[in-house]
Scaffold this active site. Structure first.
Site: not given
Ligand code: GUN
Length: 282
Positions: A53, A97, A120
């Site tokens: 990311k 995350q 998100d």
């Molecule tokens: N963990 C697995 N997929 C995601 C996601 O799309 N966003 C976040 N914040 N954590 C995750």
């Protein structure tokens, strides 16, 4: 033999467009969008996603901030950091995350992220707006899946879509997006009886269960569009999806590979959501 839906190539095309938009907006507003990513602990999979990311933000010319916290951080300390980022005018998107360590309540954390910075799309108000068909930030993986399907020549309207998995992050929101695109949608899960009979009838099959290779060729209809959301690390280190790619690709019409399918699109949609939050703020 299936056609491959190349998420990596599609991502690159979208990211190049986003990079151009960022350059344009930077000239207009004198700053670039900034994404803050909070990572708690050092789960290797999470670490790898977070790295992806941050790197992708750099590629499109966005700023990013990485906040790394120890596994033992208190829930209150995490909430305080989120509050600081919420109040920081230089930050446009805040992402924590997941998963979080068991002593931290995920709901508390998701609720604490400012709605206008929720890149998100996990905030309850974003979820509500998604289900009400109102403007909202759409969660990254489901949004990316719809783009992947759109890149094929298959029209979604009127088709039978089966989503295997009912998570808040993928299964439920992708089902809503497919419904919005006028598919007839079924959400299947671990308790679904006669799963194979159901999935075989799907024109569009989305596998989001987190079980390596659980979707075999016997579960897929001839010519179906198969979207594999699984990212599973095998004991030998190989990364595989929820779909038995070698077998299913002999039968499906279209299929996403793992890696190089849904994963890169998720990150690309995160960049898009960050850009949208930035634009809304200006
Ligand atoms: N963990 C697995 N997929 C995601 C996601 O799309 N966003 C976040 N914040 N954590 C995750």
């Amino acid at each position: 033999m299936s056609q491959i839906i190349d998420g990596k190539a599609l991502s690159l095309a979208f990211r190049t467009e986003i990079r151009d938009r960022v350059a344009e907006l930077s000239a207009r507003y004198g700053r670039v969008p900034c994404l803050a990513v909070i990572m708690v602990g050092d789960n290797p999979a999470s670490r790898s996603y977070v790295r992806g990311k941050i790197k992708a933000a750099g590629f499109v010319g966005m700023d990013s901030r990485l906040v790394e916290l120890p596994e033992t951080v208190s829930e209150q300390r995490l909430l305080d950091i989120i509050a600081e980022l919420n109040a920081d005018a230089g930050v446009d998107g805040v992402l924590v995350q997941l998963p979080l360590p068991p002593h931290i309540r995920e709901d508390r954390v998701i609720d604490a992220i400012a709605l206008e910075k929720d890149v998100d799309g996990f905030h309850p108000m974003n979820v509500a707006n998604l289900w009400l068909g109102r403007p909202c930030t759409v969660p990254c993986t489901p949004k990316g899946i719809l783009r992947l399907i759109a890149s094929t020549d298959i029209a979604i309207a009127g088709k039978r879509a089966v989503v295997v998995g009912r998570s808040n992050i993928v299964g439920k929101p992708v089902a809503k997006l497919l419904l919005d695109a006028q598919a007839t949608v079924t959400i299947a899960h671990s308790r679904t009886e006669n799963l194979a009979a159901l999935t075989r009838e799907a024109d569009i099959l989305v596998a989001a269960v987190g079980r390596p290779g659980m979707i075999g060729a016997d579960m897929v209809g001839e010519g179906a569009v198969v979207i594999d959301v699984g990212i599973n690390r095998l004991p030998d280190g190989r990364l595989v999806g929820d779909v038995d790619f070698d077998a299913v690709s002999q039968k499906a019409g279209w299929i996403t590979p793992v890696p190089g399918g849904v994963g890169p699109m998720t990150i690309t949609m995160l960049l898009e959501n960050t850009l949208e939050c930035f634009i809304r703020k200006q």
